[in-house]
Design a protein around this motif. Structure first.
Motif, PDB file in Angstrom:
ATOM      1  N   GLN A   1       0.825  -1.209   0.000  1.00 55.22           N
ATOM      2  CA  GLN A   1       0.000   0.000   0.000  1.00 55.22           C
ATOM      3  C   GLN A   1       0.858   1.257   0.000  1.00 55.22           C
ATOM      4  O   GLN A   1       0.556   2.233  -0.695  1.00 55.22           O
TER       5      GLN A   1
ATOM      6  N   GLN B   1       2.157   1.663  -3.466  1.00 58.73           N
ATOM      7  CA  GLN B   1       1.102   2.116  -4.370  1.00 58.73           C
ATOM      8  C   GLN B   1       0.848   3.609  -4.192  1.00 58.73           C
ATOM      9  O   GLN B   1       0.640   4.329  -5.170  1.00 58.73           O
ATOM     10  N   GLN B   2       0.887   4.080  -2.960  1.00 57.09           N
ATOM     11  CA  GLN B   2       0.703   5.510  -2.697  1.00 57.09           C
ATOM     12  C   GLN B   2       1.820   6.308  -3.369  1.00 57.09           C
ATOM     13  O   GLN B   2       1.570   7.358  -3.969  1.00 57.09           O
ATOM     14  N   LYS B   3       3.052   5.817  -3.284  1.00 61.29           N
ATOM     15  CA  LYS B   3       4.170   6.494  -3.939  1.00 61.29           C
ATOM     16  C   LYS B   3       4.000   6.485  -5.455  1.00 61.29           C
ATOM     17  O   LYS B   3       4.290   7.477  -6.123  1.00 61.29           O
ATOM     18  N   ILE B   4       3.539   5.357  -5.994  1.00 63.10           N
ATOM     19  CA  ILE B   4       3.284   5.269  -7.436  1.00 63.10           C
ATOM     20  C   ILE B   4       2.231   6.296  -7.835  1.00 63.10           C
ATOM     21  O   ILE B   4       2.391   7.001  -8.844  1.00 63.10           O
ATOM     22  N   ASP B   5       1.164   6.397  -7.057  1.00 59.44           N
ATOM     23  CA  ASP B   5       0.105   7.368  -7.352  1.00 59.44           C
ATOM     24  C   ASP B   5       0.643   8.791  -7.321  1.00 59.44           C
ATOM     25  O   ASP B   5       0.320   9.609  -8.187  1.00 59.44           O
ATOM     26  N   GLU B   6       1.477   9.087  -6.317  1.00 63.66           N
ATOM     27  CA  GLU B   6       2.071  10.422  -6.224  1.00 63.66           C
ATOM     28  C   GLU B   6       2.985  10.700  -7.415  1.00 63.66           C
ATOM     29  O   GLU B   6       2.959  11.791  -7.984  1.00 63.66           O
TER      30      GLU B   6
ATOM     31  N   GLN C   1       2.763   9.313 -10.370  1.00 64.67           N
ATOM     32  CA  GLN C   1       1.914   9.454 -11.556  1.00 64.67           C
ATOM     33  C   GLN C   1       1.315  10.857 -11.613  1.00 64.67           C
ATOM     34  O   GLN C   1       1.244  11.464 -12.680  1.00 64.67           O
ATOM     35  N   HIS C   2       0.906  11.364 -10.459  1.00 62.16           N
ATOM     36  CA  HIS C   2       0.360  12.716 -10.398  1.00 62.16           C
ATOM     37  C   HIS C   2       1.429  13.738 -10.832  1.00 62.16           C
ATOM     38  O   HIS C   2       1.142  14.648 -11.609  1.00 62.16           O
TER      39      HIS C   2
ATOM     40  N   TYR D   1       4.019  13.159 -12.723  1.00 62.07           N
ATOM     41  CA  TYR D   1       4.261  12.939 -14.149  1.00 62.07           C
ATOM     42  C   TYR D   1       3.186  13.626 -14.983  1.00 62.07           C
ATOM     43  O   TYR D   1       3.488  14.301 -15.972  1.00 62.07           O
ATOM     44  N   ASP D   2       1.926  13.471 -14.580  1.00 63.09           N
ATOM     45  CA  ASP D   2       0.820  14.100 -15.311  1.00 63.09           C
ATOM     46  C   ASP D   2       0.940  15.620 -15.297  1.00 63.09           C
ATOM     47  O   ASP D   2       0.716  16.284 -16.316  1.00 63.09           O
TER      48      ASP D   2
ATOM     49  N   GLU E   1      -2.983  20.361  -8.869  1.00 60.28           N
ATOM     50  CA  GLU E   1      -4.261  19.717  -9.232  1.00 60.28           C
ATOM     51  C   GLU E   1      -4.864  20.410 -10.449  1.00 60.28           C
ATOM     52  O   GLU E   1      -5.339  19.770 -11.368  1.00 60.28           O
TER      53      GLU E   1
END
Length: 151
Positions: free
Chosen positions: A94, A97-102, A104-105, A107-108, A141
């Motif tokens: 978990q 996954q949180q680091k991956i989400d961060e 990805q954010h 990167y976007d 955001e």
């Protein structure tokens, strides 16, 4: 003292780590040595397997604290449940996954910024990337959710 025991340097060489790594693991309570009559630290042959366990656990991203918890469970397998072991790896999963989400954010947001900029050789006086980052009213955001085709 049993001659099959290993000195710190011998153990380090056997597993492919530095003696300082062995010393650090000792300080962290992951490895234990006995002292012989000369005061040298001697490690039981089982420390080789323990070090390999530590290395494998590090390769999947576990911290030394988490590895210590798993080693505690490993030593007394019969007194613990698979649920206890799995809870450690699930928590790490978990966290990753949180680091991956961060990431990805991030990167976007960078994609949006890069798509806004022409990247030309002219002055950066009106650079859209610098302007967007300097805008105290916007957030990352907003950057991700904006449409990226302005230069």
């Amino acid at each position: 003292m049993d001659m099959r025991t290993l000195k710190r340097g011998e153990l380090a060489k056997e597993v492919g780590v530095s003696p300082e790594t062995i010393r650090y693991y000792e300080q962290q309570g992951l490895l234990q040595a006995n002292r012989d009559d000369n005061g040298y630290r001697r490690f039981e042959p089982g420390c080789i397997d323990r070090l390999k366990f530590i290395q494998r656990a590090q390769r999947v991203g576990l911290s030394l604290k988490e590895i210590g918890e798993l080693l505690t469970l490993e030593i007394a397998r019969g007194e613990h449940t698979c649920e206890e072991v799995k809870a450690i790896t699930q928590a790490k999963q978990q966290e990753i996954q949180q680091k991956i989400d961060e990431l990805q954010h991030m990167y976007d947001a960078l994609t949006v910024l890069n798509n806004r900029c022409c990247g030309g050789s002219h002055s950066a006086e009106h650079c859209t990337i610098l302007t967007a980052l300097a805008d105290t009213e916007s957030s990352t955001e907003e950057l991700v959710h904006e449409h990226p085709n302005t230069h």
